[in-house]
Design a protein around this motif. Structure first.
Motif, PDB file in Angstrom:
ATOM      1  N   VAL A 169     -10.333 -12.387   4.059  1.00 53.51           N
ATOM      2  CA  VAL A 169      -9.526 -13.563   3.735  1.00 53.51           C
ATOM      3  C   VAL A 169      -9.989 -14.182   2.421  1.00 53.51           C
ATOM      4  N   GLU A 170     -11.293 -14.172   2.173  1.00 55.52           N
ATOM      5  CA  GLU A 170     -11.812 -14.706   0.904  1.00 55.52           C
ATOM      6  C   GLU A 170     -11.403 -13.829  -0.278  1.00 55.52           C
ATOM      7  N   LYS A 171     -11.450 -12.517  -0.100  1.00 54.87           N
ATOM      8  CA  LYS A 171     -11.125 -11.600  -1.197  1.00 54.87           C
ATOM      9  C   LYS A 171      -9.622 -11.531  -1.446  1.00 54.87           C
ATOM     10  N   TYR A 172      -8.829 -11.660  -0.400  1.00 50.61           N
ATOM     11  CA  TYR A 172      -7.368 -11.571  -0.514  1.00 50.61           C
ATOM     12  C   TYR A 172      -6.725 -12.826   0.080  1.00 50.61           C
ATOM     13  N   PRO A 173      -6.946 -14.007  -0.525  1.00 51.61           N
ATOM     14  CA  PRO A 173      -6.440 -15.262   0.061  1.00 51.61           C
ATOM     15  C   PRO A 173      -4.913 -15.338   0.126  1.00 51.61           C
ATOM     16  N   ASP A 174      -4.241 -14.636  -0.775  1.00 47.18           N
ATOM     17  CA  ASP A 174      -2.778 -14.644  -0.789  1.00 47.18           C
ATOM     18  C   ASP A 174      -2.208 -13.351  -0.226  1.00 47.18           C
ATOM     19  N   GLY A 175      -3.019 -12.613   0.521  1.00 44.84           N
ATOM     20  CA  GLY A 175      -2.602 -11.321   1.048  1.00 44.84           C
ATOM     21  C   GLY A 175      -2.967 -10.212   0.073  1.00 44.84           C
ATOM     22  N   TYR A 176      -2.670  -8.994   0.431  1.00 46.06           N
ATOM     23  CA  TYR A 176      -3.018  -7.858  -0.409  1.00 46.06           C
ATOM     24  C   TYR A 176      -1.754  -7.111  -0.800  1.00 46.06           C
ATOM     25  N   GLY A 177      -1.856  -6.378  -1.906  1.00 47.15           N
ATOM     26  CA  GLY A 177      -0.729  -5.594  -2.389  1.00 47.15           C
ATOM     27  C   GLY A 177      -1.075  -4.122  -2.432  1.00 47.15           C
ATOM     28  N   ASP A 178      -0.126  -3.315  -2.886  1.00 46.92           N
ATOM     29  CA  ASP A 178      -0.344  -1.870  -2.966  1.00 46.92           C
ATOM     30  C   ASP A 178      -1.516  -1.508  -3.870  1.00 46.92           C
ATOM     31  N   ASP A 179      -1.749  -2.302  -4.908  1.00 44.75           N
ATOM     32  CA  ASP A 179      -2.845  -2.020  -5.831  1.00 44.75           C
ATOM     33  C   ASP A 179      -4.219  -2.222  -5.196  1.00 44.75           C
ATOM     34  N   ASP A 180      -4.275  -2.993  -4.121  1.00 48.90           N
ATOM     35  CA  ASP A 180      -5.548  -3.276  -3.445  1.00 48.90           C
ATOM     36  C   ASP A 180      -5.913  -2.200  -2.419  1.00 48.90           C
ATOM     37  N   ILE A 181      -4.961  -1.369  -2.056  1.00 45.44           N
ATOM     38  CA  ILE A 181      -5.157  -0.396  -0.977  1.00 45.44           C
ATOM     39  C   ILE A 181      -5.787   0.887  -1.508  1.00 45.44           C
ATOM     40  N   ILE A 182      -6.811   1.344  -0.807  1.00 49.72           N
ATOM     41  CA  ILE A 182      -7.483   2.605  -1.119  1.00 49.72           C
ATOM     42  C   ILE A 182      -6.942   3.651  -0.149  1.00 49.72           C
ATOM     43  N   ARG A 183      -6.534   4.792  -0.674  1.00 49.82           N
ATOM     44  CA  ARG A 183      -6.004   5.872   0.169  1.00 49.82           C
ATOM     45  C   ARG A 183      -6.941   7.073   0.100  1.00 49.82           C
ATOM     46  N   PHE A 184      -7.232   7.673   1.268  1.00 50.90           N
ATOM     47  CA  PHE A 184      -8.091   8.853   1.315  1.00 50.90           C
ATOM     48  C   PHE A 184      -7.739   9.677   2.543  1.00 50.90           C
TER      49      PHE A 184
END
Length: 97
Positions: free
Chosen positions: A20-35
């Motif tokens: 919540v501290e790192k993404y206070p306004d929610g997260y977007g596609d750029d924040d997501i790590i895919r593996f």
């Protein structure tokens, strides 16, 4: 430094607070790590770090709802809850990761 993959069902208050501290306004596609995991399945996760660990929290619509609700409930914070886990109901017909 240890690296931990965490499902939203097993989030602790500490990890949820970091999210919540790192993404206070929610997260977007750029924040997501895919593996790819050991079963060659694509996993999407958000990264949060502490001094001793890197957490990859699996992304789902439930995670977004949990983060939003946690942020709203933060005003009702009780210091006794610091070491407890977040209670998230299990919904067996959830098709998310």
């Amino acid at each position: 430094m240890k690296r931990v993959i965490v499902d939203y069902k097993k989030l602790t208050n500490e990890i949820l607070t970091l999210l919540v501290e790192k993404y206070p306004d929610g997260y977007g596609d750029d924040d997501i790590i895919r593996f790819k995991n050991a079963n060659n399945e694509t996993v999407e996760a958000l990264e949060v770090r502490t001094d001793d660990a890197v957490y990859l929290v699996k992304v789902s619509t439930r995670l977004a709802n949990t983060m939003e609700n946690f942020d709203e409930d933060e005003d009702d914070f009780d210091s006794e809850d610091v070491n407890s886990s977040v209670d998230i109901p299990d919904d067996s017909d959830d098709d998310d990761n």
